[in-house]
Design a protein around this motif. Structure first.
Motif: not given
Length: 331
Positions: A163-164, A256-258, A288-289, A295-297
């Motif tokens: 939702n965020k 970018w993720l991980s 983006s950040d 997405l990580y959470k």
């Protein structure tokens, strides 16, 4: 053709001895197609030419401006005199440069403009006039308001991570004045819409495209935020995305993720907009950040939930998972 005419105008300025010696039709041929307001003055800073974009931006007719000091365009006449002291004077040594100043429209409304100002000289170095190219800058208040909205969304514990992300896309749409917002997942050459907000309702999550058919291929190639405010007049006017969807404006950034490329966040519209400024690129990079963090959470929460439903010794679903599944089946 545009470059040829611009060169012809420059030559006329140098050889002809001043802006008043140039045919108004030549100025019109060169500058009337510009999306930015173009104002040309003589050495005393009285306007001798303005293009159609100037009429639209400031609300004055050309005839109302010709012969007037450029002071009429400034919100504060002190800024007019200060710019004259700094750059618009016959002894100025400053090359063309960008600056920001407050202007006033004919109806009294004020706005900040990003301005490129330069001195025009004859062959012997004599100052013959000045040129200013102006486009509206988004106000500091708007940027601060957008940042506050981002903060409020990310800190809202009542919202899920998904939702965020969707609300952040809406914030971006409002800020940039565009119609379509996407968070994409990119694997190889496949581009998948993971989240989207489309004011026209044309896009849906899980729709896939070939990456080469999207503007995001340029974003990935650059490795940073990329923006096109008027694709039909840009270097990518022959891109298949424009041919297929006629999207005139786009701004996006890699996610970018991980440490690995995840996809992109991007905003677009079938209508052209004002050129994107430095603050816009900073904002889309911030979004983006922020999406990357969310997405990580989300992935972490899903992994914790998975581990909570598995017996640590057997690797099989534990009693809690079994009861939850039975409850679902009986509902």
């Amino acid at each position: 053709m545009k470059d040829d005419k611009l060169g012809e105008t420059t030559k006329a300025l140098v050889d002809g001895g001043g802006v008043n010696s140039i045919s108004p039709s030549l100025f019109t041929e060169v500058f009337d197609a510009f999306e930015e307001a173009v104002v040309i003055t003589d050495a005393s800073r009285r306007m001798v030419y303005v293009n159609s974009a100037t009429e639209r931006l400031f609300g004055y007719s050309k005839n109302a401006l010709y012969g007037e000091e450029a002071k009429i365009l400034y919100a504060d006449e002190n800024d007019f005199f200060e710019q004259g002291r700094i750059r618009f004077n016959t002894s100025s040594k400053i090359a063309a440069e960008n600056y920001r100043v407050a202007y006033r429209r004919s109806d009294g409304e004020q706005f900040f403009g990003l301005t490129t100002g330069a001195v025009m000289r004859a062959k012997d170095g004599t100052v013959t006039g000045f040129i200013g190219i102006v486009r509206p800058a988004r106000s500091t208040d708007q940027s601060l308001d957008t940042l506050q909205k981002i903060q409020n969304i990310t800190s809202d514990v009542a919202l899920s991570q998904s939702n965020k992300i969707e609300r952040l896309l809406r914030v971006g749409l409002d800020h940039f004045g565009l119609e379509k917002a996407i968070v994409s997942r990119i694997v190889g050459s496949q581009y998948t819409i993971e989240y989207c907000v489309d004011l026209k309702g044309e896009l849906e999550p899980l729709t896939t495209f070939d990456l080469s058919g999207t503007y995001c291929v340029h974003t990935l190639s650059a490795g940073k935020s990329v923006g096109f405010h008027f694709v039909a007049k840009s270097e990518i006017q022959n891109h298949p995305c424009y041919a297929n969807f006629k999207l005139e404006s786009y701004i996006g950034a890699p996610i970018w993720l991980s440490g690995q490329l995840y996809g992109t966040i991007n905003f677009s519209s079938p209508s052209p907009v004002e050129p994107f400024c430095r603050d816009d690129h900073i904002l889309v990079a911030l979004l983006s950040d922020t999406v990357s963090y969310l997405l990580y959470k989300k992935q972490s929460e899903e992994e914790m939930k998975r581990l909570a439903s598995i017996d640590g010794l057997t690797g099989l679903p534990n009693r809690r998972a079994t009861m939850e599944r039975l409850s679902e089946l009986s509902a």
